[in-house]
Design an enzyme around this catalytic site. Sequence first.
Site, PDB file in Angstrom:
ATOM      1  N   SER A  30      -3.039  -3.656   0.151  1.00 51.66           N
ATOM      2  CA  SER A  30      -1.868  -4.369   0.622  1.00 51.66           C
ATOM      3  C   SER A  30      -2.231  -5.835   0.845  1.00 51.66           C
ATOM      4  O   SER A  30      -3.161  -6.134   1.596  1.00 51.66           O
ATOM      5  CB  SER A  30      -1.429  -3.738   1.956  1.00 51.66           C
ATOM      6  OG  SER A  30      -0.317  -4.410   2.450  1.00 51.66           O
ATOM      7  N   ALA A  31      -1.497  -6.749   0.198  1.00 47.67           N
ATOM      8  CA  ALA A  31      -1.869  -8.176   0.298  1.00 47.67           C
ATOM      9  C   ALA A  31      -1.678  -8.733   1.704  1.00 47.67           C
ATOM     10  O   ALA A  31      -2.444  -9.590   2.146  1.00 47.67           O
ATOM     11  CB  ALA A  31      -1.058  -8.995  -0.704  1.00 47.67           C
ATOM     12  N   HIS A  32      -0.668  -8.232   2.439  1.00 52.61           N
ATOM     13  CA  HIS A  32      -0.404  -8.848   3.753  1.00 52.61           C
ATOM     14  C   HIS A  32      -1.482  -8.523   4.779  1.00 52.61           C
ATOM     15  O   HIS A  32      -1.502  -9.101   5.863  1.00 52.61           O
ATOM     16  CB  HIS A  32       1.005  -8.504   4.257  1.00 52.61           C
ATOM     17  CG  HIS A  32       1.220  -7.085   4.689  1.00 52.61           C
ATOM     18  ND1 HIS A  32       0.958  -6.654   5.957  1.00 52.61           N
ATOM     19  CD2 HIS A  32       1.697  -6.011   4.020  1.00 52.61           C
ATOM     20  CE1 HIS A  32       1.264  -5.369   6.058  1.00 52.61           C
ATOM     21  NE2 HIS A  32       1.716  -4.948   4.878  1.00 52.61           N
ATOM     22  N   GLN A  38      -6.660  -1.585   4.898  1.00 52.85           N
ATOM     23  CA  GLN A  38      -7.259  -2.368   5.979  1.00 52.85           C
ATOM     24  C   GLN A  38      -8.570  -3.038   5.590  1.00 52.85           C
ATOM     25  O   GLN A  38      -8.978  -4.000   6.232  1.00 52.85           O
ATOM     26  CB  GLN A  38      -7.501  -1.471   7.206  1.00 52.85           C
ATOM     27  CG  GLN A  38      -6.230  -1.019   7.898  1.00 52.85           C
ATOM     28  CD  GLN A  38      -5.521  -2.159   8.632  1.00 52.85           C
ATOM     29  OE1 GLN A  38      -6.088  -3.216   8.882  1.00 52.85           O
ATOM     30  NE2 GLN A  38      -4.265  -1.941   8.975  1.00 52.85           N
ATOM     31  N   ALA A  85       0.825  -1.211   0.000  1.00 53.47           N
ATOM     32  CA  ALA A  85       0.000   0.000   0.000  1.00 53.47           C
ATOM     33  C   ALA A  85       0.857   1.258   0.000  1.00 53.47           C
ATOM     34  O   ALA A  85       0.512   2.250  -0.642  1.00 53.47           O
ATOM     35  CB  ALA A  85      -0.942  -0.002   1.195  1.00 53.47           C
ATOM     36  N   THR A  86       1.988   1.250   0.713  1.00 49.83           N
ATOM     37  CA  THR A  86       2.826   2.453   0.786  1.00 49.83           C
ATOM     38  C   THR A  86       3.233   2.916  -0.610  1.00 49.83           C
ATOM     39  O   THR A  86       3.129   4.102  -0.944  1.00 49.83           O
ATOM     40  CB  THR A  86       4.077   2.182   1.650  1.00 49.83           C
ATOM     41  OG1 THR A  86       3.642   1.798   2.954  1.00 49.83           O
ATOM     42  CG2 THR A  86       4.966   3.408   1.751  1.00 49.83           C
ATOM     43  N   CYS A 141       3.803   0.897  12.781  1.00 46.57           N
ATOM     44  CA  CYS A 141       4.224   0.484  11.450  1.00 46.57           C
ATOM     45  C   CYS A 141       5.678   0.846  11.189  1.00 46.57           C
ATOM     46  O   CYS A 141       6.327   0.286  10.330  1.00 46.57           O
ATOM     47  CB  CYS A 141       3.354   1.142  10.389  1.00 46.57           C
ATOM     48  SG  CYS A 141       1.761   0.337  10.260  1.00 46.57           S
ATOM     49  N   THR A 166      11.302  -5.236 -11.543  1.00 47.67           N
ATOM     50  CA  THR A 166      10.856  -6.569 -11.958  1.00 47.67           C
ATOM     51  C   THR A 166       9.599  -6.971 -11.192  1.00 47.67           C
ATOM     52  O   THR A 166       9.540  -6.817  -9.971  1.00 47.67           O
ATOM     53  CB  THR A 166      11.981  -7.602 -11.691  1.00 47.67           C
ATOM     54  OG1 THR A 166      13.131  -7.180 -12.424  1.00 47.67           O
ATOM     55  CG2 THR A 166      11.578  -8.996 -12.127  1.00 47.67           C
TER      56      THR A 166
HETATM   57  N1  PLP Z   1      -2.425   2.213   4.922  1.00 45.56           N
HETATM   58  C1  PLP Z   1      -2.953   1.606   5.993  1.00 45.56           C
HETATM   59  C2  PLP Z   1      -4.316   2.007   6.469  1.00 45.56           C
HETATM   60  C3  PLP Z   1      -2.229   0.593   6.656  1.00 45.56           C
HETATM   61  O1  PLP Z   1      -2.760  -0.011   7.719  1.00 45.56           O
HETATM   62  C4  PLP Z   1      -0.942   0.245   6.163  1.00 45.56           C
HETATM   63  C5  PLP Z   1      -0.118  -0.755   6.863  1.00 45.56           C
HETATM   64  O2  PLP Z   1      -0.132  -0.899   8.024  1.00 45.56           O
HETATM   65  C6  PLP Z   1      -0.455   0.896   5.035  1.00 45.56           C
HETATM   66  C7  PLP Z   1      -1.223   1.877   4.447  1.00 45.56           C
HETATM   67  C8  PLP Z   1       0.885   0.537   4.463  1.00 45.56           C
HETATM   68  O3  PLP Z   1       0.800  -0.743   3.872  1.00 45.56           O
HETATM   69  P1  PLP Z   1       2.080  -1.564   3.388  1.00 45.56           P
HETATM   70  O4  PLP Z   1       2.631  -2.205   4.611  1.00 45.56           O
HETATM   71  O5  PLP Z   1       1.529  -2.566   2.432  1.00 45.56           O
HETATM   72  O6  PLP Z   1       3.011  -0.627   2.735  1.00 45.56           O
END
Ligand code: PLP
Length: 344
Positions: free
Chosen positions: A170-172, A154, A56-57, A287, A205
């Site tokens: 974000s897949a995780h 989320q 997501a970042t 995070c 890649t």
């Molecule tokens: N946005 C939200 C609301 C999140 O909870 C997170 C991760 O905790 C992120 C963005 C960032 O995600 P990623 O870890 O996939 O970069």
Amino acid sequence: MLAAARAAMNDAIERWANPSSPHAEGRAARAALEDARARVAAALGWTGELIFTSGATEAIRIGLTRTKADAVLVGATEHDAVHRAAPKAFFLPVQGDGTVADHALTGRLGALGAERPLVAIQSANNESGVLQPLDSLIPIVRGKGGLIFADCAQSAGKLPLPEADLISISAHKLGGPPGIGALLVRDLGDLAPEGGQEKGYRGGTENVPGALAFAAALEASRAWLKRAEDLRAHLDGAIEAAGGQVVARRSARIPTIASYRMPGMAASAQLIQFDMAGIAVSAGSACSSGTLKPSHVLAAMGWDERDVAEVIRVSFGPDTTRSDVYRFVDQWKRLAGEAKARAA
Ligand code: PLP
């Protein structure tokens, strides 16, 4: 990580080749990547473009830094990744319940006077679990000729996607592996291209094993979400009965996250105690590289700094059981009792 995602990842690693290579193995990897893209989009019910990212970042960074919008407005409780990607953005306040009010959005957009603003409002908050009322906020943005970016890290795969123009995933967070995510884009014309892969919108890649595992995770059963909802309701009640405070108790919240305040005990001390009892919880946004910084989310909701320092965050996943929750409540009561005795 869900078993189906692990299996898909292991299988794809056995067959790894660079999907940009012209040889047969590369062409097979390209086909697998495009299969994963179609399956992720279908599972999400998304009909626009899908750019795979590292999470997501990165999706947020591409969406907010490559935008052609003439102004950017971001919610005060957005994830740090949003605030960092748009350091000069205008802020949109939230109310005490954590939500953005219609009138606040209308007022800020009016004051901004931009022709094509981009407004970033998340779906579910990563600390409080609060769900933003995007159904009522999005028409306001559109009414001003703006675009909406919804960070759905989320909520994706758990709740239906909002009708946004740009969405980060974000897949995780949904049972997939770390290191893969996506930026969903309604119209690529809204973004300036950069990079040699992903239709010119991302360089590097492609992570084919991650993309296939992402698809497998999204296709897996979500039956556990109902259990999470029941467990969270039980935990909310138990904590309140034991003298604790549930963050955003009366707001609509995603069932996978909750934050609780234990009066009289610092979150850092709670974390150590819970860790010693074999229970993994977090404080603040947790995070960034092991640091515990005060929550900007609770501050934006008007919380007092001393109270914020006593809040921990609890997450519920597919493997969380009723006995896990009972064990957590027992420990919580023990610690809260100790804190009360110390204060007396
Ligand atoms: N946005 C939200 C609301 C999140 O909870 C997170 C991760 O905790 C992120 C963005 C960032 O995600 P990623 O870890 O996939 O970069």
